[in-house]
Design a protein around this motif. Structure first.
Motif, PDB file in Angstrom:
ATOM      1  N   ALA A  39      -1.951   8.357  11.280  1.00 30.78           N
ATOM      2  CA  ALA A  39      -0.670   8.775  11.851  1.00 30.78           C
ATOM      3  C   ALA A  39      -0.343  10.255  11.667  1.00 30.78           C
ATOM      4  O   ALA A  39       0.546  10.636  10.899  1.00 30.78           O
ATOM      5  CB  ALA A  39       0.453   7.908  11.282  1.00 30.78           C
ATOM      6  N   ILE A  98       5.275  10.945   0.554  1.00 26.28           N
ATOM      7  CA  ILE A  98       6.015   9.697   0.332  1.00 26.28           C
ATOM      8  C   ILE A  98       5.162   8.655  -0.381  1.00 26.28           C
ATOM      9  O   ILE A  98       5.681   7.830  -1.139  1.00 26.28           O
ATOM     10  CB  ILE A  98       6.612   9.211   1.665  1.00 26.28           C
ATOM     11  CG1 ILE A  98       7.798  10.129   1.984  1.00 26.28           C
ATOM     12  CG2 ILE A  98       7.024   7.751   1.603  1.00 26.28           C
ATOM     13  CD1 ILE A  98       8.542   9.848   3.235  1.00 26.28           C
ATOM     14  N   PHE A 102       6.520   6.579  -3.589  1.00 31.35           N
ATOM     15  CA  PHE A 102       6.678   5.151  -3.936  1.00 31.35           C
ATOM     16  C   PHE A 102       5.754   4.725  -5.077  1.00 31.35           C
ATOM     17  O   PHE A 102       6.073   3.791  -5.802  1.00 31.35           O
ATOM     18  CB  PHE A 102       6.702   4.207  -2.715  1.00 31.35           C
ATOM     19  CG  PHE A 102       5.498   4.171  -1.799  1.00 31.35           C
ATOM     20  CD1 PHE A 102       4.261   3.731  -2.228  1.00 31.35           C
ATOM     21  CD2 PHE A 102       5.644   4.545  -0.458  1.00 31.35           C
ATOM     22  CE1 PHE A 102       3.179   3.661  -1.351  1.00 31.35           C
ATOM     23  CE2 PHE A 102       4.557   4.490   0.428  1.00 31.35           C
ATOM     24  CZ  PHE A 102       3.328   4.049  -0.033  1.00 31.35           C
ATOM     25  N   SER A 171       9.479  -0.677   4.580  1.00 35.13           N
ATOM     26  CA  SER A 171       9.072   0.307   5.578  1.00 35.13           C
ATOM     27  C   SER A 171      10.093   0.206   6.708  1.00 35.13           C
ATOM     28  O   SER A 171      10.188  -0.830   7.368  1.00 35.13           O
ATOM     29  CB  SER A 171       7.656  -0.023   6.060  1.00 35.13           C
ATOM     30  OG  SER A 171       7.250   0.897   7.032  1.00 35.13           O
ATOM     31  N   ILE A 205      10.054   7.288   6.561  1.00 35.60           N
ATOM     32  CA  ILE A 205       9.300   8.455   7.055  1.00 35.60           C
ATOM     33  C   ILE A 205       9.308   8.549   8.585  1.00 35.60           C
ATOM     34  O   ILE A 205       9.266   9.639   9.145  1.00 35.60           O
ATOM     35  CB  ILE A 205       7.850   8.434   6.501  1.00 35.60           C
ATOM     36  CG1 ILE A 205       7.186   9.796   6.665  1.00 35.60           C
ATOM     37  CG2 ILE A 205       7.008   7.341   7.127  1.00 35.60           C
ATOM     38  CD1 ILE A 205       5.874   9.953   5.893  1.00 35.60           C
ATOM     39  N   LYS A 238       5.989  13.235   9.763  1.00 36.34           N
ATOM     40  CA  LYS A 238       5.644  12.503  10.997  1.00 36.34           C
ATOM     41  C   LYS A 238       6.385  13.126  12.168  1.00 36.34           C
ATOM     42  O   LYS A 238       5.826  13.331  13.235  1.00 36.34           O
ATOM     43  CB  LYS A 238       6.061  11.030  10.897  1.00 36.34           C
ATOM     44  CG  LYS A 238       5.433  10.256   9.774  1.00 36.34           C
ATOM     45  CD  LYS A 238       3.956  10.039   9.957  1.00 36.34           C
ATOM     46  CE  LYS A 238       3.341   9.590   8.658  1.00 36.34           C
ATOM     47  NZ  LYS A 238       1.941   9.856   8.520  1.00 36.34           N
TER      48      LYS A 238
HETATM   49  C1  LIG Z   1       5.311   4.092   6.288  1.00 35.38           C
HETATM   50  C2  LIG Z   1       4.569   5.322   5.820  1.00 35.38           C
HETATM   51  N1  LIG Z   1       4.847   5.856   4.623  1.00 35.38           N
HETATM   52  C3  LIG Z   1       4.218   6.960   4.162  1.00 35.38           C
HETATM   53  C4  LIG Z   1       3.237   7.573   4.924  1.00 35.38           C
HETATM   54  C5  LIG Z   1       2.533   8.783   4.391  1.00 35.38           C
HETATM   55  O1  LIG Z   1       3.374   9.610   3.704  1.00 35.38           O
HETATM   56  P1  LIG Z   1       2.897  10.954   3.000  1.00 35.38           P
HETATM   57  O2  LIG Z   1       1.846  11.574   3.838  1.00 35.38           O
HETATM   58  O3  LIG Z   1       4.139  11.743   2.918  1.00 35.38           O
HETATM   59  O4  LIG Z   1       2.393  10.557   1.642  1.00 35.38           O
HETATM   60  C6  LIG Z   1       2.910   7.061   6.177  1.00 35.38           C
HETATM   61  C7  LIG Z   1       1.850   7.676   6.982  1.00 35.38           C
HETATM   62  O5  LIG Z   1       1.348   7.132   7.918  1.00 35.38           O
HETATM   63  C8  LIG Z   1       3.600   5.907   6.647  1.00 35.38           C
HETATM   64  O6  LIG Z   1       3.339   5.380   7.843  1.00 35.38           O
END
Ligand SMILES: Cc1ncc(COP(=O)(O)O)c(C=O)c1O
Length: 395
Positions: A39, A98, A102, A171, A205, A238
């Motif tokens: 993503a 993120i 978590f 989520s 996010i 994102k």
């Molecule tokens: C629901 C969710 N949380 C966290 C992330 C990634 O977060 P980060 O790159 O800030 O660690 C993604 C990435 O696809 C995601 O879809």
């Protein structure tokens, strides 16, 4: 369109795993193939952000840096303007991402052996945050109705009532099924968690990538009680394709929860400070790149409509889950009755279709594929043609 959503930058030599993964499967992969997996977006960044960073580099010193008052004001003003949430700047703790947030929350708020609730299938690092920290996975499976997913509230309440359940990682909007939890649903979840002393980690996010006609509610905006029992994880990553900038804004309204979170970060030698360029990019995005985001969402919605039209006419065996938010289309291939590993082989090797495999999101994801639609429309159209060719003998 004012902005360029057509130019592709191949990222084989820029350390992008999803691009390199394609070469591993097929070293002769052609220039007309792009990945539809992980993503981030195959869109150029907003010129407002790039131009500002160039200018900033001409006039700065890249020393240790924290946030500024202007940065925190820009973040809170975005929350108010876009989501009607009155967040206080003092609630923000920064982390590089993120997933880090978590993982840290699991350690800060639970002990080994405690239960952590997930609505499954779900974003795969959430399972890891539980298992690698030796906590107990408590799954409340979502109910699939062929077009969308719903929460089994009875099951959720039962699992939350177990005294060993201490945390719920949500989520919202949900990855992978792109569902926006309605305000009433969040109210029910939040109430159950409060009644059972379960802290809510709301990973929001994707909260800016809302498809036209839908509305996202920030969990903590519902009531003070919910705010004091939650950690709200947000980021520009994102929204504005800034994942490589490693900046996330974690809102923790309750002083005690915030203090425990920061203490845990420091015992892991993680910092509450991020990268100076990340701060700058985030601030500029929130202050000046809103028009770019509006156009990006319009391109994603157009891509979704093109896929829905094509699949509906040419390959009705594939069920598409309604894309309410995110740019990640969740697709059900189970009508073909293929083993999930064969499905993966067929798509990647025969179709040069590099989706994210559904099984990585949990067992209920077997037979599904997740298509990243944040890319130029012509690649989506070409992808559909390859899909039809690949499945010709099954149609
Ligand atoms: C629901 C969710 N949380 C966290 C992330 C990634 O977060 P980060 O790159 O800030 O660690 C993604 C990435 O696809 C995601 O879809």
């Amino acid at each position: 369109m004012k902005y360029d959503f057509e130019t592709i930058v191949p990222r084989y030599h820029l350390g992008s795993n999803k691009w390199m993964e394609m070469k591993k499967v097929n070293p002769d992969i052609g220039p007309d193939i792009i990945p539809f997996s992980v993503a981030d977006m195959e869109f150029l960044n907003a010129p407002e952000i790039i131009d500002d960073l160039k200018n900033f580099l001409d006039h700065t010193v890249l020393g240790y840096s924290g946030t500024t008052e202007e940065f925190r004001a820009a973040v809170c003003s975005w929350m108010k303007r876009k989501r009607n949430w009155n967040a206080d700047p003092s609630w923000i703790v920064n982390t590089s991402g993120i997933v880090t947030a978590f993982f840290n929350a699991v350690k800060a708020y639970t002990e080994p052996g405690d239960g952590v609730l997930l609505l499954t299938p779900v974003y795969y690092p959430m399972y890891k945050a539980i298992s690698l920290n030796k906590r107990k996975l408590v799954e409340s499976p979502l109910i699939y109705n062929g077009r969308q997913y719903d929460i089994d509230f009875e099951d959720f309440a039962k699992k939350a009532a177990d005294p060993s359940t201490k945390l719920f990682i949500m989520s919202s909007p949900h990855n992978p099924c792109s569902r926006i939890w309605r305000k009433e649903e969040l109210e029910k979840l939040g109430k159950i968690c409060l009644e059972n002393n379960v802290i809510v980690i709301s990973d929001e996010i994707h909260f800016d990538l809302i498809m036209p006609g839908y509305e996202h509610t920030v969990f903590a905006s519902i009531s003070d009680e919910f705010a004091r029992n939650s950690v709200i994880c947000t980021a520009p990553s994102k929204t504005f394709n800034l994942a490589g900038m490693q900046i996330s804004n974690i809102f923790i309204p309750d002083a005690d929860l915030r203090e425990r979170y920061i203490r845990e970060l420091s015992t892991s030698t993680l910092s509450v400070q991020c990268n100076i360029l990340g701060y700058r990019a985030c601030q500029t995005a929130y202050e000046r790149a809103e028009n770019w985001l509006d156009e990006a969402i319009a391109v994603i919605a157009r891509n979704r409509d093109i896929v829905a039209d094509f699949i509906g006419k040419e390959m009705p065996q594939i069920k598409l889950i309604d894309l309410e938010a995110t740019y990640l289309l969740w697709m059900d291939f189970n009508a073909f009755e293929l083993d999930y590993k064969e499905l993966e082989r067929l798509n990647k090797v025969e179709g040069s279709l590099f989706f994210d495999e559904g099984y990585i999101f949990g067992e209920a994801g077997r037979g599904f594929e997740r298509w990243n639609l944040a890319c130029p429309t012509k690649y989506v159209i070409e992808g559909l043609e390859r899909l039809k060719k690949t499945y010709k003998k099954y149609l």
